[in-house]
Design a protein around this motif. Structure first.
Motif, mmCIF file in Angstrom:
data_model
loop_
_atom_site.group_PDB
_atom_site.id
_atom_site.type_symbol
_atom_site.label_atom_id
_atom_site.label_comp_id
_atom_site.label_asym_id
_atom_site.label_seq_id
_atom_site.Cartn_x
_atom_site.Cartn_y
_atom_site.Cartn_z
ATOM 1 N N ALA A 102 19.617 39.865 71.934
ATOM 2 C CA ALA A 102 18.172 39.763 72.172
ATOM 3 C C ALA A 102 17.796 40.469 73.472
ATOM 4 O O ALA A 102 16.778 41.166 73.538
ATOM 5 C CB ALA A 102 17.758 38.293 72.228
ATOM 6 N N LEU A 103 18.613 40.301 74.503
ATOM 7 C CA LEU A 103 18.325 40.967 75.779
ATOM 8 C C LEU A 103 18.411 42.476 75.633
ATOM 9 O O LEU A 103 17.608 43.220 76.202
ATOM 10 C CB LEU A 103 19.309 40.492 76.855
ATOM 11 C CG LEU A 103 19.096 39.079 77.392
ATOM 12 C CD1 LEU A 103 20.222 38.692 78.346
ATOM 13 C CD2 LEU A 103 17.750 38.964 78.112
ATOM 14 N N ARG A 104 19.399 42.912 74.867
ATOM 15 C CA ARG A 104 19.561 44.357 74.679
ATOM 16 C C ARG A 104 18.325 44.935 73.989
ATOM 17 O O ARG A 104 17.811 45.976 74.374
ATOM 18 C CB ARG A 104 20.828 44.623 73.841
ATOM 19 C CG ARG A 104 21.407 46.008 74.045
ATOM 20 C CD ARG A 104 22.755 46.125 73.347
ATOM 21 N NE ARG A 104 23.743 45.209 73.883
ATOM 22 C CZ ARG A 104 24.542 44.445 73.119
ATOM 23 N NH1 ARG A 104 24.472 44.511 71.813
ATOM 24 N NH2 ARG A 104 25.412 43.633 73.682
ATOM 25 N N LYS A 158 15.263 43.610 73.983
ATOM 26 C CA LYS A 158 14.079 43.474 74.829
ATOM 27 C C LYS A 158 14.046 44.529 75.936
ATOM 28 O O LYS A 158 12.991 45.033 76.288
ATOM 29 C CB LYS A 158 14.064 42.075 75.443
ATOM 30 C CG LYS A 158 12.919 41.831 76.420
ATOM 31 C CD LYS A 158 12.884 40.388 76.881
ATOM 32 C CE LYS A 158 11.784 40.189 77.916
ATOM 33 N NZ LYS A 158 11.731 38.801 78.414
ATOM 34 N N HIS A 159 15.192 44.831 76.506
ATOM 35 C CA HIS A 159 15.224 45.699 77.684
ATOM 36 C C HIS A 159 15.659 47.118 77.362
ATOM 37 O O HIS A 159 15.902 47.907 78.269
ATOM 38 C CB HIS A 159 16.164 45.102 78.739
ATOM 39 C CG HIS A 159 15.707 43.771 79.255
ATOM 40 N ND1 HIS A 159 14.716 43.648 80.200
ATOM 41 C CD2 HIS A 159 16.072 42.506 78.952
ATOM 42 C CE1 HIS A 159 14.517 42.351 80.458
ATOM 43 N NE2 HIS A 159 15.317 41.645 79.710
ATOM 44 N N HIS A 167 13.496 45.193 85.278
ATOM 45 C CA HIS A 167 14.436 44.762 84.243
ATOM 46 C C HIS A 167 15.683 44.114 84.836
ATOM 47 O O HIS A 167 16.523 43.597 84.110
ATOM 48 C CB HIS A 167 14.840 45.948 83.355
ATOM 49 C CG HIS A 167 13.735 46.401 82.434
ATOM 50 N ND1 HIS A 167 13.495 45.809 81.221
ATOM 51 C CD2 HIS A 167 12.774 47.348 82.583
ATOM 52 C CE1 HIS A 167 12.451 46.389 80.636
ATOM 53 N NE2 HIS A 167 12.000 47.328 81.458
#
Ligand SMILES: Nc1ncnc2c1ncn2[C@@H]1O[C@H](COP(=O)(O)OP(=O)(O)O)[C@@H](O)[C@H]1O
Ligand SMILES: [Mg+2]
Lengths: 248, 336
Positions: free
Chosen positions: B9-11, B13-14, B189
């Protein structure tokens, strides 16, 4: 043994209303202490005094022997004094996992870090996810907390508190709004804490209180009216009159 | 969800999205339009740097300010005054403007960030008025109402003269913009940026997880002030002039409108806003400057009433609705 937390004759007033009337309380390492009392008794106010949201009119607060009465809230957190909020109080534009990760990052002193361009370092992300999954938040972990149901937000509150690795944990009605099926999970999470962590639980659900507590303090109108082992409190006529009688 | 879902999910989103290269493409496209557009392009690039610095405050840290031109002006005057007194080397001049503004931001931040909302707004407003008046009165240093004349910028890197067409100036401003943008993207980020947004969401909660809220906001304020000073220094060097309007309330308000127009809290709003604003201004005020004021008024009303998220907010609503609908359908059924 140095107490983990000592409240020494605390006094707090809002205008003319005396909400904390000369309250003293000692939590030893490993304590499982419940604070009960009717609504408006001043329980949340006590938590706000201890964590530094409010400054007491008189009295002292000591954390592991250190006087923290005038210390800023974030410094108390760094000393291991951790709370949750009775009214859910999270970072609404972040997901459940991210709320926990923010706590993990800050706990480790990485709040200023510029390393990692994906929000959090991988190790922080993994730890946050593991903590949240222990609270059965896995399926909704990537949902923004503002889109979560109230009960789920309560569990995120708890996960954030646990993520901070408390030495003293103050829980303000963590089970309010949760189905009783989740009570066992909360108790399990508290059991899984390291033995030396002192826990103060504020709770209205009497069965939960008696399953959890080894000592109980009863607060009414800002004043401690009884304190003792669960069985003694159960028998106490004054307590029944003031509080239990109307509910139990 | 299995372990590792959060990392994914972080990958997502960012991640770096291909559309994020569009601003760089636009910068490269300006020279194709011919030499007429260098001046406008340069001015837009400077405004974007300025708007980016404001976005860090308003969009990411949740600090409202009407006084951001104070730092733009401080940077411009610091760089310009050094040049008038014999130091016109552009890169170190920028550094000087940045440092002066950042230091002032740290000092002012310690004072004003203890307040919030309306009080904070008024304090930042009075700060910029005060600074404008000081610049006006200290004419021996700043040139007062006549402005700072005699700024002379040495060739860039000792080789490239700032030419009449503004080609070097444009290349210089573009390079600075790209660097600032990359730096800002990195910052927001990183874990640091996340903690700043957490403070914006809920300062009391942030303190409860151990964030030193005031100290962190002061740091963000100083960084933002420094970047605003950088934009000011850049303008002083390229235009070789600094005037009272560079430290005025009007500029503070203009950059806020530009940011609101683009959409705060997402970096790209700080790029699109100034571009839209200045291109519109250039087109509309060519024949009739009064007409531009009228259009500007209409524009502000429309943004405030109908598009609080700015241009990017509108784009979201158009492209996002469908996406959100599928997301809701795919979200796992959860118990309450
Ligand atoms: N910030 C405040 N200002 C004024 N009165 C307050 C404030 N916070 C709490 N009170 C009052 O203090 C009393 C105790 O409140 P609280 O500590 O929330 O009780 P409890 O948590 O035991 O239900 C209540 O009468 C409440 O209305
Ligand atoms: Mg309460």
């Amino acid at each position: 043994m140095t107490p983990a937390l000592e409240l020494d004759h605390l006094v707090m007033r809002f205008g003319g209303l005396l909400v904390t009337n000369d309250v003293s309380l000692t939590l030893h390492p490993g304590a499982r202490h419940a604070l009960i009392g009717p609504n408006g008794a001043g329980k949340t106010t006590l938590v706000n005094l201890v964590t530094g949201r409010l400054r007491p009119r008189a009295g002292a607060i000591r954390l592991a022997g250190q006087d923290v009465t005038r210390l800023a809230p974030h410094r108390r957190t760094r000393l291991g004094l951790v709370r949750n909020f009775q009214v859910t109080n999270l970072f609404p534009s972040f997901s459940a996992f991210e709320n926990v990760a923010l706590a993990v990052a800050e706990r480790d002193g990485n709040g200023l870090s510029l390393r990692g361009r994906r929000g959090f370092a991988p190790a922080v992300a993994d730890e946050a996810e593991a903590i949240a999954c222990d609270m059965r938040l896995g399926p909704i972990g990537t949902t923004l907390v503002r889109d979560l149901a109230y009960g789920q937000q309560r569990l995120v509150e708890l996960a954030v508190a646990l993520a901070l690795r408390p030495r003293v944990l103050l829980l303000d009605e963590p089970a309010a709004g949760l189905p009783s099926a989740d009570h066992a999970m909360i108790l399990d999470a508290l059991d899984a804490l390291p033995a030396e962590v002192a826990v103060l639980l504020i709770e209205h659900d009497i069965p939960l209180v008696f399953r959890f507590a080894r000592e109980i303090t009863v607060l009414a109108e800002g004043t401690v009216i009884a304190r003792g082992a669960p069985d003694a409190i159960r028998q106490d006529a004054g307590v029944r009159a003031a509080y239990l009688g109307s509910r139990a | 969800m299995t372990q590792g879902g959060f990392r994914d999910a972080l990958r997502r989103k960012h991640r770096f999205r291909p559309v994020e290269t569009l601003p760089a493409v636009a910068l490269l496209a300006v020279p194709l339009l011919g030499t007429d557009y260098y001046a406008l392009g340069t001015q837009v690039a400077i405004s974007v740097v300025f708007a980016l610095s404001l976005d860090l405050l308003v969009g990411y840290a949740g600090i409202v300010t009407l006084g951001h031109a104070l730092f733009f002006g401080l940077g411009a005057y610091a760089t310009g005054i050094a040049s008038v007194h014999g130091w016109g080397e552009p890169l170190s001049g920028l550094l000087l403007g940045t440092a002066v503004a950042a230091a002032s931001g740290a000092v002012l931040g310690v004072i004003v960030l203890r307040t919030a909302k309306f009080t904070l707004l008024m304090l930042t407003l009075s700060a910029v008025f005060l600074a404008g008046e000081v610049a006006n009165k200290a004419s021996w240093l700043t040139g007062g109402v006549d402005g700072l004349v005699g700024v002379s910028t040495w060739p860039l890197l000792g080789r490239f003269e700032f030419d009449l067409f503004g080609q070097v100036g444009y290349a210089y401003a573009s390079a600075v913009l790209v660097l600032v943008w990359l730096g800002m993207r990195w910052l927001v980020h990183a874990p640091f940026g996340q903690s700043v947004m957490a403070i914006r969401d809920n300062p009391g909660r942030a303190a409860a997880i151990g964030v030193p809220v005031l100290a962190r906001l002061v740091l963000v304020y100083a960084v933002s002030a420094g970047l605003a000073g950088l934009a000011g220094g850049l303008q002083a060097e390229i235009n070789q002039f600094v005037g009272l309007k560079d430290i005025g309330f009007e500029l503070s308000a203009t950059v806020l409108v530009m940011l609101a127009l683009g959409g705060a809290g997402r970096l790209y709003g700080a790029i699109i806003g100034p571009v839209a604003y200045q291109v519109a201004q250039d087109l509309l005020s060519k024949d009739n400057p009064v007409l531009w004021q009228l259009w500007l008024g209409v524009l502000i009303v429309v943004v405030v009433l109908f598009a609080p998220g700015g241009i990017l907010g509108i784009a979201d609503r158009i492209t996002g609705k469908a996406a959100r609908r599928t997301a809701r359908r795919m979200r796992p059924q959860v118990r309450t």
